[in-house]
Design a protein around this motif. Structure first.
Motif, PDB file in Angstrom:
ATOM      1  N   GLY A  46       0.816  -1.214   0.000  1.00 20.68           N
ATOM      2  CA  GLY A  46       0.000   0.000   0.000  1.00 20.68           C
ATOM      3  C   GLY A  46       0.846   1.258   0.000  1.00 20.68           C
ATOM      4  O   GLY A  46       2.061   1.225   0.241  1.00 20.68           O
ATOM      5  N   PRO A  47       0.214   2.396  -0.253  1.00 20.10           N
ATOM      6  CA  PRO A  47       0.942   3.654  -0.449  1.00 20.10           C
ATOM      7  C   PRO A  47       1.620   4.212   0.799  1.00 20.10           C
ATOM      8  O   PRO A  47       2.525   5.030   0.680  1.00 20.10           O
ATOM      9  N   GLU A  48       1.198   3.793   1.987  1.00 21.29           N
ATOM     10  CA  GLU A  48       1.784   4.341   3.206  1.00 21.29           C
ATOM     11  C   GLU A  48       3.053   3.616   3.634  1.00 21.29           C
ATOM     12  O   GLU A  48       3.792   4.108   4.500  1.00 21.29           O
ATOM     13  N   ALA A  49       3.337   2.463   3.053  1.00 21.65           N
ATOM     14  CA  ALA A  49       4.493   1.666   3.477  1.00 21.65           C
ATOM     15  C   ALA A  49       5.801   2.274   2.986  1.00 21.65           C
ATOM     16  O   ALA A  49       5.886   2.811   1.886  1.00 21.65           O
ATOM     17  N   LEU A  50       6.816   2.178   3.828  1.00 20.00           N
ATOM     18  CA  LEU A  50       8.157   2.591   3.454  1.00 20.00           C
ATOM     19  C   LEU A  50       8.852   1.445   2.718  1.00 20.00           C
ATOM     20  O   LEU A  50       8.735   0.288   3.118  1.00 20.00           O
ATOM     21  N   VAL A  51       9.551   1.781   1.661  1.00 22.69           N
ATOM     22  CA  VAL A  51      10.308   0.766   0.924  1.00 22.69           C
ATOM     23  C   VAL A  51      11.738   1.262   0.765  1.00 22.69           C
ATOM     24  O   VAL A  51      11.983   2.306   0.155  1.00 22.69           O
ATOM     25  N   GLY A  52      12.668   0.521   1.372  1.00 15.77           N
ATOM     26  CA  GLY A  52      14.077   0.874   1.281  1.00 15.77           C
ATOM     27  C   GLY A  52      14.809  -0.059   0.335  1.00 15.77           C
ATOM     28  O   GLY A  52      14.341  -1.149   0.023  1.00 15.77           O
ATOM     29  N   ALA A  53      15.973   0.378  -0.116  1.00 19.86           N
ATOM     30  CA  ALA A  53      16.791  -0.429  -1.023  1.00 19.86           C
ATOM     31  C   ALA A  53      18.256  -0.269  -0.637  1.00 19.86           C
ATOM     32  O   ALA A  53      18.639   0.698   0.027  1.00 19.86           O
ATOM     33  N   THR A  54      19.057  -1.215  -1.082  1.00 19.48           N
ATOM     34  CA  THR A  54      20.495  -1.188  -0.817  1.00 19.48           C
ATOM     35  C   THR A  54      21.232  -0.735  -2.068  1.00 19.48           C
ATOM     36  O   THR A  54      20.886  -1.143  -3.183  1.00 19.48           O
ATOM     37  N   ALA A  55      22.237   0.104  -1.903  1.00 17.38           N
ATOM     38  CA  ALA A  55      23.028   0.586  -3.040  1.00 17.38           C
ATOM     39  C   ALA A  55      24.511   0.424  -2.745  1.00 17.38           C
ATOM     40  O   ALA A  55      25.010   0.956  -1.757  1.00 17.38           O
ATOM     41  N   HIS A  56      25.187  -0.301  -3.624  1.00 14.63           N
ATOM     42  CA  HIS A  56      26.631  -0.509  -3.482  1.00 14.63           C
ATOM     43  C   HIS A  56      27.433   0.392  -4.402  1.00 14.63           C
ATOM     44  O   HIS A  56      28.666   0.468  -4.295  1.00 14.63           O
ATOM     45  N   ASP A  57      26.761   1.032  -5.354  1.00 12.46           N
ATOM     46  CA  ASP A  57      27.444   1.930  -6.284  1.00 12.46           C
ATOM     47  C   ASP A  57      26.428   2.931  -6.823  1.00 12.46           C
ATOM     48  O   ASP A  57      25.224   2.833  -6.560  1.00 12.46           O
ATOM     49  N   MET A  58      26.914   3.896  -7.620  1.00 15.42           N
ATOM     50  CA  MET A  58      26.039   4.958  -8.087  1.00 15.42           C
ATOM     51  C   MET A  58      24.984   4.457  -9.061  1.00 15.42           C
ATOM     52  O   MET A  58      23.865   4.985  -9.109  1.00 15.42           O
ATOM     53  N   GLU A  59      25.292   3.417  -9.808  1.00 14.12           N
ATOM     54  CA  GLU A  59      24.299   2.861 -10.726  1.00 14.12           C
ATOM     55  C   GLU A  59      23.118   2.283  -9.953  1.00 14.12           C
ATOM     56  O   GLU A  59      21.954   2.548 -10.297  1.00 14.12           O
ATOM     57  N   GLU A  60      23.404   1.521  -8.914  1.00 19.03           N
ATOM     58  CA  GLU A  60      22.330   0.965  -8.090  1.00 19.03           C
ATOM     59  C   GLU A  60      21.573   2.069  -7.377  1.00 19.03           C
ATOM     60  O   GLU A  60      20.338   2.014  -7.244  1.00 19.03           O
ATOM     61  N   LEU A  61      22.286   3.071  -6.898  1.00 15.85           N
ATOM     62  CA  LEU A  61      21.646   4.186  -6.191  1.00 15.85           C
ATOM     63  C   LEU A  61      20.681   4.930  -7.108  1.00 15.85           C
ATOM     64  O   LEU A  61      19.534   5.191  -6.743  1.00 15.85           O
ATOM     65  N   THR A  62      21.157   5.263  -8.305  1.00 13.66           N
ATOM     66  CA  THR A  62      20.320   6.001  -9.248  1.00 13.66           C
ATOM     67  C   THR A  62      19.072   5.207  -9.617  1.00 13.66           C
ATOM     68  O   THR A  62      17.964   5.748  -9.653  1.00 13.66           O
ATOM     69  N   ARG A  63      19.254   3.926  -9.869  1.00 10.44           N
ATOM     70  CA  ARG A  63      18.121   3.088 -10.229  1.00 10.44           C
ATOM     71  C   ARG A  63      17.103   3.022  -9.088  1.00 10.44           C
ATOM     72  O   ARG A  63      15.886   3.128  -9.309  1.00 10.44           O
ATOM     73  N   PRO A  74      32.358  -7.327  -0.885  1.00  7.73           N
ATOM     74  CA  PRO A  74      33.424  -6.325  -1.054  1.00  7.73           C
ATOM     75  C   PRO A  74      33.117  -5.030  -0.301  1.00  7.73           C
ATOM     76  O   PRO A  74      31.987  -4.532  -0.349  1.00  7.73           O
ATOM     77  N   VAL A  75      34.113  -4.508   0.374  1.00  5.31           N
ATOM     78  CA  VAL A  75      33.947  -3.244   1.107  1.00  5.31           C
ATOM     79  C   VAL A  75      33.973  -2.087   0.122  1.00  5.31           C
ATOM     80  O   VAL A  75      34.870  -1.983  -0.705  1.00  5.31           O
ATOM     81  N   ARG A  76      32.982  -1.222   0.210  1.00  3.40           N
ATOM     82  CA  ARG A  76      32.927  -0.041  -0.659  1.00  3.40           C
ATOM     83  C   ARG A  76      33.632   1.150  -0.027  1.00  3.40           C
ATOM     84  O   ARG A  76      34.072   2.055  -0.722  1.00  3.40           O
ATOM     85  N   GLY A  77      33.720   1.163   1.290  1.00  3.22           N
ATOM     86  CA  GLY A  77      34.521   2.162   1.973  1.00  3.22           C
ATOM     87  C   GLY A  77      33.819   3.483   2.243  1.00  3.22           C
ATOM     88  O   GLY A  77      32.695   3.736   1.803  1.00  3.22           O
ATOM     89  N   LEU A  78      34.541   4.335   2.961  1.00  6.08           N
ATOM     90  CA  LEU A  78      33.977   5.616   3.382  1.00  6.08           C
ATOM     91  C   LEU A  78      33.830   6.594   2.217  1.00  6.08           C
ATOM     92  O   LEU A  78      32.973   7.484   2.259  1.00  6.08           O
ATOM     93  N   GLY A  79      34.641   6.429   1.192  1.00  3.44           N
ATOM     94  CA  GLY A  79      34.508   7.298   0.024  1.00  3.44           C
ATOM     95  C   GLY A  79      33.153   7.131  -0.643  1.00  3.44           C
ATOM     96  O   GLY A  79      32.521   8.109  -1.076  1.00  3.44           O
ATOM     97  N   TRP A  80      32.687   5.886  -0.719  1.00  2.00           N
ATOM     98  CA  TRP A  80      31.372   5.628  -1.289  1.00  2.00           C
ATOM     99  C   TRP A  80      30.275   6.197  -0.406  1.00  2.00           C
ATOM    100  O   TRP A  80      29.296   6.764  -0.907  1.00  2.00           O
ATOM    101  N   ILE A  81      30.434   6.082   0.896  1.00  2.00           N
ATOM    102  CA  ILE A  81      29.437   6.650   1.808  1.00  2.00           C
ATOM    103  C   ILE A  81      29.329   8.155   1.570  1.00  2.00           C
ATOM    104  O   ILE A  81      28.223   8.712   1.468  1.00  2.00           O
ATOM    105  N   ARG A  82      30.467   8.809   1.477  1.00  2.00           N
ATOM    106  CA  ARG A  82      30.482  10.265   1.253  1.00  2.00           C
ATOM    107  C   ARG A  82      29.776  10.614  -0.057  1.00  2.00           C
ATOM    108  O   ARG A  82      28.961  11.550  -0.121  1.00  2.00           O
TER     109      ARG A  82
END
Length: 366
Positions: free
Chosen positions: A253-270, A294-302
């Motif tokens: 339903g429309p009130e539910a929160l839906v989260g996703a995981t992103a390991h890189d900018m391509e996944e994030l954008t999608r 694989p560790v993406r590191g603090l640079g990816w977090i930033r």
């Protein structure tokens, strides 16, 4: 009998020319409406929601609309002085209640204009009509994503510490560990169980749902939209191999929160373009729960927290010992698993991490 009279008689040739001229005027007017509406939405995404990704997508849409004019400019047909519609208005156009109202109105304006363009281009160029149809679908999607971010953001704006609970990793058992994590400052609990059978998973989810509801804490189920729906969870967090975001929203339903995981900018954008309400970005460090990832590191977090434009939770191996490094990337939200639930003193572990996060609640109040 009601009879309609044209202002002057038209021969067959003149009638055809009149129709062509009218269509040119329709196309000109709706190209303008579409670009104006897209610009309004783009600025809301840029300045209100502060999402560079959504704003960039709307900017690309606006430029694609402009390309239609460059390919076949109908401006020569414009007749503002003779346009009988310039004096037509309705009271609803005179006021807006806020950003959500502005987005809803201009999304509708954009979609309607593109539909009018599509229908009229069918009389002239089938290829252009098909392009316009695709632009209309893009407008539907981006308008919905933008409106969703405006409406859902209040539910997430004060959430900073998400504790991910797995029974086998919880030193004091999942239920007691969750109770202590909430006491330590967790304002979101995510239940992640990869090995429990459905019956036990459902039973545990019900217990945690009751606890979190009574504590006014958000409750998210990892992966399993069916379990989330069955217990009335606040939402679900999806991995790369789970159901699409749109499908999960239909289930919950429309009130539910839906989260996703992103390991890189391509996944994030999608994920952002598909309508994710928040993101888990990482892994920041080696993690006990997924040691081979694989560790993406603090640079990816930033990079992620500065560019996503929607709430981002840094994740992966975060503990009280390294939380300061995470905060230095600009992250103000974290998702923690073993660093809290495997601790002897769950309350202190959660408090220590929460204390070092910037207080966005105080900043919001000021």
């Amino acid at each position: 009998m009601l009879r309609l009279y044209l202002p002057f008689p038209l021969s067959g040739k003149c009638r055809k020319m009149h129709q062509m001229q009218a269509r040119r005027r329709i196309i000109d007017a709706n190209l303008n409406r579409a670009r104006e509406a897209a610009r309004v939405l783009e600025d809301i995404a840029r300045f209100e929601v502060e999402s560079g990704l959504i704003a960039s997508s709307l900017k690309r849409l606006r430029h694609d609309i402009a390309a239609l004019r460059r390919a076949d400019n109908p401006i020569g047909a414009r007749d503002t002085a003779g346009d009988v519609g310039t004096e037509i208005s309705v009271p609803e156009e005179a006021s807006r209640s806020g950003a959500a109202d502005i987005v809803a109105a201009n999304s509708a304006r954009l979609e309607e204009s593109l539909r009018v363009l599509e229908e009229n281009y069918k009389c002239e160029n089938a290829g252009t009509a098909e392009k316009t149809e695709q632009l209309r679908y893009t407008a539907y999607r981006l308008g919905a994503v933008l409106l969703r971010q405006i409406n859902i953001r209040p539910r997430l704006e004060k959430v900073q510490l998400c504790v991910i609970v797995t029974d086998s990793l919880s030193r004091h058992g999942a239920l007691e560990t969750t109770r202590r994590a909430i006491e330590g400052g967790a304002d979101m609990i995510q239940l992640r169980e990869k090995e429990l059978g459905d019956g036990k998973f459902l039973g545990l989810a019900r217990e945690l749902r009751e606890l979190t509801r009574n504590s006014d804490v958000l409750f998210i189920v990892n992966d399993r939209a069916d379990i989330a729906a069955a217990v009335g969870a606040d939402g679900v967090h999806l991995g790369a191999d789970d159901l699409p975001i749109a499908a999960v929203k239909k289930i919950l339903g429309p009130e539910a929160l839906v989260g996703a995981t992103a390991h890189d900018m391509e996944e994030l954008t999608r994920a952002v373009e598909e309508g994710a309400d928040y993101l888990g970005v990482g892994p920041a460090f080696v993690t006990e729960t997924k040691p081979h990832e694989p560790v993406r590191g603090l640079g990816w977090i930033r990079e992620a927290v500065s560019g996503a434009g929607i709430p981002c939770f840094a994740i992966g191996g975060i503990t009280a010992a390294n939380i300061k490094e995470v905060v230095e990337t600009g992250a103000d939200r974290v998702a923690v698993c073993s660093g809290v639930i495997s601790s002897e003193n769950v309350v202190n572990a959660a408090k220590t991490i929460r204390f070092q996060l910037p207080d966005i609640n105080r900043e919001t109040e000021e």
